[in-house]
Design a protein around this motif. Structure first.
Motif, PDB file in Angstrom:
ATOM      1  N   ARG A   1      -4.330  11.774  10.663  1.00 30.70           N
ATOM      2  CA  ARG A   1      -4.451  13.011  11.191  1.00 30.70           C
ATOM      3  C   ARG A   1      -5.961  13.270  11.816  1.00 30.70           C
ATOM      4  O   ARG A   1      -5.974  14.029  13.011  1.00 30.70           O
ATOM      5  N   GLU A   2      -6.865  12.837  10.925  1.00 34.10           N
ATOM      6  CA  GLU A   2      -8.333  12.693  11.633  1.00 34.10           C
ATOM      7  C   GLU A   2      -8.230  12.133  13.138  1.00 34.10           C
ATOM      8  O   GLU A   2      -9.087  12.731  13.963  1.00 34.10           O
TER       9      GLU A   2
ATOM     10  N   GLY B   1      -4.153  11.197   5.944  1.00 25.60           N
ATOM     11  CA  GLY B   1      -5.350  11.892   6.398  1.00 25.60           C
ATOM     12  C   GLY B   1      -6.177  11.276   7.324  1.00 25.60           C
ATOM     13  O   GLY B   1      -6.594  11.861   8.407  1.00 25.60           O
ATOM     14  N   ILE B   2      -6.309   9.894   7.417  1.00 25.95           N
ATOM     15  CA  ILE B   2      -7.058   9.104   8.376  1.00 25.95           C
ATOM     16  C   ILE B   2      -6.336   9.206   9.672  1.00 25.95           C
ATOM     17  O   ILE B   2      -6.964   9.470  10.601  1.00 25.95           O
TER      18      ILE B   2
ATOM     19  N   LYS C   1      -1.247   9.324   0.899  1.00 26.96           N
ATOM     20  CA  LYS C   1      -1.878  10.475   1.295  1.00 26.96           C
ATOM     21  C   LYS C   1      -3.276  10.464   2.123  1.00 26.96           C
ATOM     22  O   LYS C   1      -3.644  10.896   3.025  1.00 26.96           O
ATOM     23  N   SER C   2      -4.050   9.135   1.700  1.00 27.40           N
ATOM     24  CA  SER C   2      -5.301   9.014   2.397  1.00 27.40           C
ATOM     25  C   SER C   2      -5.165   8.403   3.664  1.00 27.40           C
ATOM     26  O   SER C   2      -5.868   8.681   4.764  1.00 27.40           O
ATOM     27  N   GLN C   3      -4.083   7.441   3.665  1.00 31.92           N
ATOM     28  CA  GLN C   3      -3.761   7.008   5.113  1.00 31.92           C
ATOM     29  C   GLN C   3      -3.446   8.198   6.176  1.00 31.92           C
ATOM     30  O   GLN C   3      -3.626   8.017   7.157  1.00 31.92           O
TER      31      GLN C   3
ATOM     32  N   ASP D   1       1.841   3.110  -3.363  1.00 35.72           N
ATOM     33  CA  ASP D   1       1.071   4.251  -4.208  1.00 35.72           C
ATOM     34  C   ASP D   1       0.866   5.407  -3.392  1.00 35.72           C
ATOM     35  O   ASP D   1       0.431   5.517  -2.066  1.00 35.72           O
TER      36      ASP D   1
ATOM     37  N   GLN E   1       1.035  -1.297   0.016  1.00 32.84           N
ATOM     38  CA  GLN E   1      -0.176   0.081   0.043  1.00 32.84           C
ATOM     39  C   GLN E   1       0.885   1.143   0.152  1.00 32.84           C
ATOM     40  O   GLN E   1       0.495   2.488  -0.576  1.00 32.84           O
TER      41      GLN E   1
ATOM     42  N   ASP F   1      -1.344   7.961  -3.454  1.00 34.67           N
ATOM     43  CA  ASP F   1      -2.700   8.476  -3.269  1.00 34.67           C
ATOM     44  C   ASP F   1      -3.097   7.676  -2.031  1.00 34.67           C
ATOM     45  O   ASP F   1      -3.824   8.391  -0.886  1.00 34.67           O
ATOM     46  N   LYS F   2      -2.792   6.389  -1.922  1.00 37.01           N
ATOM     47  CA  LYS F   2      -3.018   5.522  -0.723  1.00 37.01           C
ATOM     48  C   LYS F   2      -2.429   6.072   0.359  1.00 37.01           C
ATOM     49  O   LYS F   2      -2.611   6.104   1.530  1.00 37.01           O
TER      50      LYS F   2
END
Length: 188
Positions: free
Chosen positions: A22-23, A19-20, A15-17, A10, A7, A12-13
């Motif tokens: 950080r939230e 972001g998760i 960045k999404s990880q 990639d 994972q 994009d993955k």
């Protein structure tokens, strides 16, 4: 929360990880930390750092000027040209006054920040003269170094008197006023 190496390949993955993550961290932070005025604190810290940076720069330049002047005086004495020291200082002071009056005539009505820029320009001019003196013969170098020292000394004196006039106009010392203002806003 475990992310496999497949994972991570990639972007994009990734960045999404991130972001998760950080939230989830933001959710874990207490409400008192979330409500704290971070932008206001950042602004106050930057103001304080700039104030102390300016103060440190000012005193560093003054110490550099004193050491440089002493070095030039010792150089003059070592070359048996100690009588040139007061003559060079006098010429430098007179040159500064002449250039200051010329700048006042060229730019009438200049006060405050513009006048400080004039003094900064004069100081830069005399520093340039000090550097250029290395290209002259020995006797001329001694005289030019002392002229530059006299000019810088006069600029520092004029700058000091300008600050004192501004402080009298404001009614309080600007340094203590800024410290008090920063202390009041830090309490808010």
């Amino acid at each position: 929360m475990r992310v496999s190496m497949a994972q991570m390949g990639d972007p994009d993955k990734v960045k999404s990880q991130l972001g998760i993550i950080r939230e989830r961290l933001w959710e874990a932070v207490p409400d008192s930390v979330k409500d704290f005025p971070w932008k206001k604190a950042e602004k106050k810290i930057l103001e304080k750092l700039l104030f102390h940076g300016q103060k440190a720069l000012k005193w560093s330049l003054i110490v550099l000027f004193i050491v440089s002047s002493l070095s030039d005086a010792i150089f003059s004495i070592s070359r048996n040209q100690e009588l040139i020291i007061p003559i060079g200082l006098l010429v430098g002071c007179l040159m500064t006054d002449f250039l200051r009056e010329t700048l006042r005539e060229l730019f009438p009505g200049s006060e405050g920040k513009v006048l400080q820029r004039h003094y900064l320009g004069l100081a830069c001019f005399f520093v340039l003269v000090k550097f250029m003196s290395t290209y002259f013969a020995l006797q001329a170098r001694v005289f030019i170094l002392n002229v530059a020292n006299g000019g810088l000394m006069q600029v520092l004196w004029l700058w000091r008197s300008l600050v004192e006039e501004n402080d009298k106009g404001n009614g309080e010392n600007s340094i203590s006023n800024q410290d008090a203002q920063l202390a009041i806003t830090a309490e808010d």
